[in-house]
Design a protein around this motif. Sequence first.
Motif, PDB file in Angstrom:
ATOM      1  N   MET A   1       0.693  -1.259  -0.009  1.00 20.04           N
ATOM      2  CA  MET A   1       0.040   0.017   0.029  1.00 20.04           C
ATOM      3  C   MET A   1       0.914   1.218   0.031  1.00 20.04           C
ATOM      4  O   MET A   1       0.493   2.163  -0.683  1.00 20.04           O
ATOM      5  N   GLU A   2       2.044   1.284   0.666  1.00 17.09           N
ATOM      6  CA  GLU A   2       2.810   2.369   0.983  1.00 17.09           C
ATOM      7  C   GLU A   2       3.259   2.733  -0.789  1.00 17.09           C
ATOM      8  O   GLU A   2       3.321   3.765  -0.958  1.00 17.09           O
ATOM      9  N   MET A   3       3.877   1.666  -1.448  1.00 19.50           N
ATOM     10  CA  MET A   3       4.197   1.966  -2.773  1.00 19.50           C
ATOM     11  C   MET A   3       3.146   2.508  -3.700  1.00 19.50           C
ATOM     12  O   MET A   3       3.290   2.961  -4.581  1.00 19.50           O
ATOM     13  N   ALA A   4       2.126   1.614  -3.393  1.00 17.22           N
ATOM     14  CA  ALA A   4       0.704   2.115  -4.360  1.00 17.22           C
ATOM     15  C   ALA A   4       0.575   3.730  -4.167  1.00 17.22           C
ATOM     16  O   ALA A   4       0.195   4.174  -5.157  1.00 17.22           O
ATOM     17  N   THR A   5       0.396   4.035  -2.934  1.00 19.27           N
ATOM     18  CA  THR A   5       0.018   5.455  -2.398  1.00 19.27           C
ATOM     19  C   THR A   5       1.325   6.421  -2.919  1.00 19.27           C
ATOM     20  O   THR A   5       1.082   7.385  -3.737  1.00 19.27           O
ATOM     21  N   LYS A   6       2.405   6.052  -2.575  1.00 22.57           N
ATOM     22  CA  LYS A   6       3.674   6.917  -3.042  1.00 22.57           C
ATOM     23  C   LYS A   6       3.715   7.204  -4.831  1.00 22.57           C
ATOM     24  O   LYS A   6       4.022   8.207  -4.992  1.00 22.57           O
ATOM     25  N   TYR A   7       3.332   5.916  -5.409  1.00 21.72           N
ATOM     26  CA  TYR A   7       3.444   6.075  -6.852  1.00 21.72           C
ATOM     27  C   TYR A   7       2.143   6.402  -7.420  1.00 21.72           C
ATOM     28  O   TYR A   7       2.162   6.356  -8.888  1.00 21.72           O
ATOM     29  N   GLY A   8       1.246   6.167  -6.764  1.00 20.37           N
ATOM     30  CA  GLY A   8      -0.165   6.357  -7.660  1.00 20.37           C
ATOM     31  C   GLY A   8      -0.527   5.217  -8.640  1.00 20.37           C
ATOM     32  O   GLY A   8      -1.220   5.710  -9.492  1.00 20.37           O
ATOM     33  N   VAL A   9      -0.376   4.156  -8.082  1.00 20.31           N
ATOM     34  CA  VAL A   9      -0.614   2.750  -8.702  1.00 20.31           C
ATOM     35  C   VAL A   9      -1.590   2.054  -7.974  1.00 20.31           C
ATOM     36  O   VAL A   9      -1.365   1.618  -6.858  1.00 20.31           O
ATOM     37  N   ASP A  10      -2.623   1.730  -8.505  1.00 15.61           N
ATOM     38  CA  ASP A  10      -3.664   0.590  -7.945  1.00 15.61           C
ATOM     39  C   ASP A  10      -2.928  -0.544  -7.425  1.00 15.61           C
ATOM     40  O   ASP A  10      -2.199  -1.377  -8.051  1.00 15.61           O
ATOM     41  N   PRO A  11      -3.332  -0.635  -6.233  1.00 18.77           N
ATOM     42  CA  PRO A  11      -2.581  -1.852  -5.282  1.00 18.77           C
ATOM     43  C   PRO A  11      -3.114  -3.413  -6.035  1.00 18.77           C
ATOM     44  O   PRO A  11      -2.330  -4.151  -6.021  1.00 18.77           O
ATOM     45  N   LYS A  12      -4.157  -3.334  -6.536  1.00 22.15           N
ATOM     46  CA  LYS A  12      -4.760  -4.744  -7.202  1.00 22.15           C
ATOM     47  C   LYS A  12      -3.812  -5.025  -8.404  1.00 22.15           C
ATOM     48  O   LYS A  12      -3.483  -6.040  -8.643  1.00 22.15           O
ATOM     49  N   LEU A  13      -3.496  -3.982  -9.034  1.00 24.55           N
ATOM     50  CA  LEU A  13      -2.576  -3.898 -10.382  1.00 24.55           C
ATOM     51  C   LEU A  13      -1.105  -4.670  -9.870  1.00 24.55           C
ATOM     52  O   LEU A  13      -0.559  -5.516 -10.377  1.00 24.55           O
ATOM     53  N   ILE A  14      -0.723  -4.011  -8.747  1.00 26.49           N
ATOM     54  CA  ILE A  14       0.687  -4.354  -8.288  1.00 26.49           C
ATOM     55  C   ILE A  14       0.742  -5.922  -7.890  1.00 26.49           C
ATOM     56  O   ILE A  14       1.453  -6.779  -8.261  1.00 26.49           O
ATOM     57  N   VAL A  15      -0.331  -6.373  -7.113  1.00 25.62           N
ATOM     58  CA  VAL A  15      -0.510  -7.563  -6.756  1.00 25.62           C
ATOM     59  C   VAL A  15      -0.596  -8.461  -7.770  1.00 25.62           C
ATOM     60  O   VAL A  15       0.071  -9.656  -7.774  1.00 25.62           O
ATOM     61  N   GLU A  16      -1.375  -8.158  -8.778  1.00 27.79           N
ATOM     62  CA  GLU A  16      -1.464  -8.899  -9.963  1.00 27.79           C
ATOM     63  C   GLU A  16      -0.217  -9.084 -10.803  1.00 27.79           C
ATOM     64  O   GLU A  16       0.155 -10.270 -11.397  1.00 27.79           O
ATOM     65  N   VAL A  17       0.380  -7.897 -10.816  1.00 27.17           N
ATOM     66  CA  VAL A  17       1.921  -8.106 -11.649  1.00 27.17           C
ATOM     67  C   VAL A  17       2.966  -9.247 -10.745  1.00 27.17           C
ATOM     68  O   VAL A  17       3.506  -9.921 -11.263  1.00 27.17           O
ATOM     69  N   ILE A  18       2.993  -8.962  -9.408  1.00 26.28           N
ATOM     70  CA  ILE A  18       3.590  -9.712  -8.362  1.00 26.28           C
ATOM     71  C   ILE A  18       3.335 -11.193  -8.680  1.00 26.28           C
ATOM     72  O   ILE A  18       4.045 -12.037  -8.811  1.00 26.28           O
ATOM     73  N   ARG A  19       2.016 -11.580  -8.711  1.00 29.09           N
ATOM     74  CA  ARG A  19       1.240 -12.889  -8.872  1.00 29.09           C
ATOM     75  C   ARG A  19       1.856 -13.535 -10.133  1.00 29.09           C
ATOM     76  O   ARG A  19       2.471 -14.503 -10.237  1.00 29.09           O
ATOM     77  N   GLN A  20       1.804 -12.747 -11.117  1.00 31.25           N
ATOM     78  CA  GLN A  20       2.189 -13.347 -12.604  1.00 31.25           C
ATOM     79  C   GLN A  20       3.729 -13.277 -12.613  1.00 31.25           C
ATOM     80  O   GLN A  20       4.266 -14.376 -13.301  1.00 31.25           O
ATOM     81  N   GLU A  21       4.450 -12.246 -12.159  1.00 27.37           N
ATOM     82  CA  GLU A  21       6.177 -12.203 -12.473  1.00 27.37           C
ATOM     83  C   GLU A  21       6.586 -13.374 -11.441  1.00 27.37           C
ATOM     84  O   GLU A  21       7.666 -14.182 -12.123  1.00 27.37           O
ATOM     85  N   SER A  22       6.429 -13.373 -10.159  1.00 27.74           N
ATOM     86  CA  SER A  22       7.158 -14.374  -9.270  1.00 27.74           C
ATOM     87  C   SER A  22       6.562 -15.436  -8.612  1.00 27.74           C
ATOM     88  O   SER A  22       6.687 -16.088  -7.803  1.00 27.74           O
ATOM     89  N   GLY A  23       4.847 -15.192  -8.384  1.00 33.46           N
ATOM     90  CA  GLY A  23       4.101 -15.869  -7.706  1.00 33.46           C
ATOM     91  C   GLY A  23       4.433 -15.742  -6.304  1.00 33.46           C
ATOM     92  O   GLY A  23       4.295 -16.637  -5.481  1.00 33.46           O
ATOM     93  N   PHE A  24       4.869 -14.506  -5.931  1.00 34.07           N
ATOM     94  CA  PHE A  24       5.027 -13.941  -4.475  1.00 34.07           C
ATOM     95  C   PHE A  24       6.410 -14.708  -3.835  1.00 34.07           C
ATOM     96  O   PHE A  24       6.336 -14.484  -2.829  1.00 34.07           O
ATOM     97  N   ASN A  25       7.042 -14.870  -5.064  1.00 33.16           N
ATOM     98  CA  ASN A  25       8.498 -15.554  -4.097  1.00 33.16           C
ATOM     99  C   ASN A  25       9.563 -14.595  -4.443  1.00 33.16           C
ATOM    100  O   ASN A  25      10.013 -14.009  -5.434  1.00 33.16           O
ATOM    101  N   PRO A  26      10.097 -14.123  -3.246  1.00 30.04           N
ATOM    102  CA  PRO A  26      10.918 -12.864  -3.282  1.00 30.04           C
ATOM    103  C   PRO A  26      12.271 -13.313  -3.725  1.00 30.04           C
ATOM    104  O   PRO A  26      13.182 -12.482  -4.143  1.00 30.04           O
ATOM    105  N   TYR A  27      12.538 -14.500  -3.892  1.00 27.82           N
ATOM    106  CA  TYR A  27      13.867 -15.046  -4.143  1.00 27.82           C
ATOM    107  C   TYR A  27      13.819 -15.601  -5.724  1.00 27.82           C
ATOM    108  O   TYR A  27      14.684 -16.242  -6.187  1.00 27.82           O
ATOM    109  N   ALA A  28      12.787 -15.309  -6.342  1.00 27.00           N
ATOM    110  CA  ALA A  28      12.712 -15.889  -7.612  1.00 27.00           C
ATOM    111  C   ALA A  28      13.707 -15.409  -8.702  1.00 27.00           C
ATOM    112  O   ALA A  28      14.056 -14.153  -8.547  1.00 27.00           O
ATOM    113  N   VAL A  29      14.272 -16.193  -9.695  1.00 29.89           N
ATOM    114  CA  VAL A  29      15.047 -15.718 -10.533  1.00 29.89           C
ATOM    115  C   VAL A  29      14.712 -16.392 -11.876  1.00 29.89           C
ATOM    116  O   VAL A  29      14.601 -17.489 -11.884  1.00 29.89           O
TER     117      VAL A  29
END
Length: 159
Positions: free
Chosen positions: A1-29
């Motif tokens: 939410m902090e970054m969504a607010t800071k950059y004015g990006v819908d938090p739902k869009l951020i969540v969906e990008v993360i889901r697609q990109e890494s499946g919520f794995n912070p160590y994905a490569v």
Amino acid sequence: MEMATKYGVDPKLIVEVIRQESGFNPYAVSTAGAKGLMQLIDGTAARMGTRNVFDARQNIEGGVKYLRLLLDMFNGDVSLALAGYNAGEHRVIRNGYQVPNIAETKHYVKAILARYGRPSHHTTKPASPKPTATTPPDEPTPEPLRVIIRDGVPLLTNR
């Protein structure tokens, strides 16, 4: 939410990008060398000021900052911003401001839009608050998302 607010990006869009990109794995490569939750390549990470791509906070900030840049570049068109995020903004521009004819990119955009459900992004960088007592908001404010990290895995919840 902090970054969504800071950059004015819908938090739902951020969540969906993360889901697609890494499946919520912070160590994905990825095989292409993209890293972390938002799968930043080294050049993009450096461009966005991200020093440690495996630090969830830095990775999300870099990814959201880049997503904001793309949304601005493509006038809020979510399809083009996502295509730029996946294939690079130069490919979208060279393709006449259309999603490039790359199977992976087409699938990426389609998958995220199916979950996100909006073709355009109307949230902009926050401005100074102005009274709007006579004008009701266009849509309800989404519930804030909380990030809980357990065993290095971020869990996003609105509870």
